[in-house]
Scaffold this motif. Structure first.
Motif, PDB file in Angstrom:
ATOM      1  N   ILE A  48       0.823  -1.214   0.000  1.00 44.01           N
ATOM      2  CA  ILE A  48       0.000   0.000   0.000  1.00 44.01           C
ATOM      3  C   ILE A  48       0.856   1.262   0.000  1.00 44.01           C
ATOM      4  CG2 ILE A  48      -1.678   1.328   1.333  1.00 44.01           C
ATOM      5  CD1 ILE A  48      -2.778  -1.363   2.361  1.00 44.01           C
ATOM      6  N   SER A  49       1.802   1.353   0.942  1.00 45.78           N
ATOM      7  CA  SER A  49       2.549   2.600   1.106  1.00 45.78           C
ATOM      8  C   SER A  49       3.490   2.862  -0.072  1.00 45.78           C
ATOM      9  CB  SER A  49       3.344   2.568   2.416  1.00 45.78           C
ATOM     10  OG  SER A  49       4.226   1.468   2.440  1.00 45.78           O
ATOM     11  N   LEU A  52       1.446   3.768  -3.134  1.00 42.94           N
ATOM     12  CA  LEU A  52       1.044   5.175  -3.130  1.00 42.94           C
ATOM     13  C   LEU A  52       2.213   6.070  -3.536  1.00 42.94           C
ATOM     14  CD1 LEU A  52      -1.104   5.389   0.146  1.00 42.94           C
ATOM     15  CD2 LEU A  52      -1.927   5.508  -2.213  1.00 42.94           C
ATOM     16  N   SER A  53       3.407   5.731  -3.054  1.00 44.09           N
ATOM     17  CA  SER A  53       4.588   6.522  -3.408  1.00 44.09           C
ATOM     18  C   SER A  53       4.851   6.482  -4.907  1.00 44.09           C
ATOM     19  CB  SER A  53       5.805   5.997  -2.636  1.00 44.09           C
ATOM     20  OG  SER A  53       6.962   6.752  -2.941  1.00 44.09           O
ATOM     21  N   LEU A  55       2.600   5.948  -7.280  1.00 51.41           N
ATOM     22  CA  LEU A  55       1.535   6.665  -7.978  1.00 51.41           C
ATOM     23  C   LEU A  55       1.704   8.178  -7.872  1.00 51.41           C
ATOM     24  CD1 LEU A  55      -1.546   4.493  -6.938  1.00 51.41           C
ATOM     25  CD2 LEU A  55      -0.359   4.506  -9.145  1.00 51.41           C
ATOM     26  N   ARG A  56       2.260   8.645  -6.732  1.00 55.83           N
ATOM     27  CA  ARG A  56       2.435  10.103  -6.554  1.00 55.83           C
ATOM     28  C   ARG A  56       3.769  10.586  -7.076  1.00 55.83           C
ATOM     29  NH1 ARG A  56       3.296  14.446  -6.919  1.00 55.83           N
ATOM     30  NH2 ARG A  56       2.601  16.268  -5.719  1.00 55.83           N
ATOM     31  N   THR A  63       3.477  12.098 -12.177  1.00 59.28           N
ATOM     32  CA  THR A  63       2.433  11.843 -11.192  1.00 59.28           C
ATOM     33  C   THR A  63       1.295  11.082 -11.856  1.00 59.28           C
ATOM     34  OG1 THR A  63       2.971  13.860  -9.943  1.00 59.28           O
ATOM     35  CG2 THR A  63       0.796  12.889  -9.596  1.00 59.28           C
ATOM     36  N   VAL A  65      -1.313   9.633  -9.998  1.00 60.39           N
ATOM     37  CA  VAL A  65      -2.518   9.982  -9.245  1.00 60.39           C
ATOM     38  C   VAL A  65      -2.220  11.231  -8.439  1.00 60.39           C
ATOM     39  CG1 VAL A  65      -4.154   9.261  -7.473  1.00 60.39           C
ATOM     40  CG2 VAL A  65      -3.284   7.586  -9.116  1.00 60.39           C
ATOM     41  N   MET A  67      -2.353  13.424  -5.561  1.00 59.72           N
ATOM     42  CA  MET A  67      -2.683  13.324  -4.137  1.00 59.72           C
ATOM     43  C   MET A  67      -1.704  14.192  -3.366  1.00 59.72           C
ATOM     44  SD  MET A  67      -1.081   9.542  -3.165  1.00 59.72           S
ATOM     45  CE  MET A  67      -1.714   8.715  -4.631  1.00 59.72           C
ATOM     46  N   LEU A  71       0.944  12.342   1.776  1.00 56.36           N
ATOM     47  CA  LEU A  71       0.133  11.151   2.005  1.00 56.36           C
ATOM     48  C   LEU A  71       0.929   9.842   1.967  1.00 56.36           C
ATOM     49  CD1 LEU A  71      -2.628   9.960   2.550  1.00 56.36           C
ATOM     50  CD2 LEU A  71      -3.083  10.010   0.082  1.00 56.36           C
ATOM     51  N   PRO A  72       1.802   9.604   0.968  1.00 59.78           N
ATOM     52  CA  PRO A  72       2.550   8.334   0.963  1.00 59.78           C
ATOM     53  C   PRO A  72       3.412   8.131   2.204  1.00 59.78           C
ATOM     54  CG  PRO A  72       2.655   9.368  -1.193  1.00 59.78           C
ATOM     55  CD  PRO A  72       2.060  10.385  -0.263  1.00 59.78           C
ATOM     56  N   ALA A  75       1.143   7.441   5.186  1.00 53.25           N
ATOM     57  CA  ALA A  75       0.637   6.072   5.113  1.00 53.25           C
ATOM     58  C   ALA A  75       1.711   5.070   5.532  1.00 53.25           C
ATOM     59  CB  ALA A  75       0.155   5.762   3.696  1.00 53.25           C
TER      60      ALA A  75
END
Length: 210
Positions: A48-49, A52-53, A55-56, A63, A65, A67, A71-72, A75
């Motif tokens: 997950i974490s 997210l990293s 995707l951002r 980028t 996504v 966000m 956030l990454p 998370a």
């Protein structure tokens, strides 16, 4: 002559061996945590974490996504803390009946994890302001994961568990490949191969435990 001994006896040696094996297996299950509970929280945390990293903060600053930039990392911090507490409780419950050298080994090993992560967090926190933004994720992620790989291999040396060494070596190789690949790609490699490796390790350990 009729025996008056109240102690149970086994006329069939195979029955005695089955009982011994059953008790040995029962004891092993009592003092050994379920591998799924020990590996899956960390695998999901990485998936997950680091996902997210990626995707951002994708490769070459792309980028995927939109966000918040924080956030990454948030998370990762929250999930690492939750996974650490959860696996710590599971390990403590499994080892509550163990005393002596094995208990001290487990406690020392757990303290080593906390000391290692705390030390790296302090060091990275001091130098982060001097590191380009695009390299921060590589510094924190690569450094922390390198420590995880080494600690797993050290755990293998302590308890003579080959699976831990294989997992630690896999994590180390994956981490090096990601670092060499560069920012963005490193997070993707850790999410898929690193997190996935931990999930697989938990499943394989559970199957063997059955």
């Amino acid at each position: 002559m009729t025996s008056t001994n109240d102690e149970s006896t086994f006329e069939d040696p195979a029955e005695a061996l089955r009982l011994i094996e059953h008790e040995r297996h029962h004891t092993f299950r009592e003092v050994t945590p379920d591998p799924r509970l020990m590996y899956w929280p960390w695998g999901l945390t990485w998936l997950i974490s680091f996902g997210l990293s990626f995707l951002r903060f994708g490769p070459e600053g792309k980028t995927f996504v939109d966000m918040p930039t924080w956030l990454p990392l948030l998370a990762l911090t929250v999930l690492l803390t939750a996974a650490g507490i959860f696996t710590g409780v599971v390990g403590a419950r499994a080892s509550r009946h163990i005393s002596g050298p094995s208990s001290r080994q487990g406690a020392t090993y757990g303290i080593s994890w906390s000391a290692g992560f705390t030390s790296l967090a302090i060091i990275f926190g001091r130098v982060s302001e001097h590191v380009p933004d695009e390299m921060l994720g590589l510094l924190w992620g690569g450094g922390m994961v390198a420590l995880v790989g080494v600690l797993y291999m050290a755990g293998s040396a302590i308890w003579d568990v080959r699976d831990m060494f294989v997992l630690g070596a896999w994590i180390s190789v994956v981490n090096v490949i990601g670092v060499l690949w560069g920012p963005g790609w490193h997070a993707l490699v850790l999410a898929v191969a690193g997190g996935g490796g931990l999930l697989v390790a938990g499943f394989v350990g559970w199957m063997r435990r059955r």
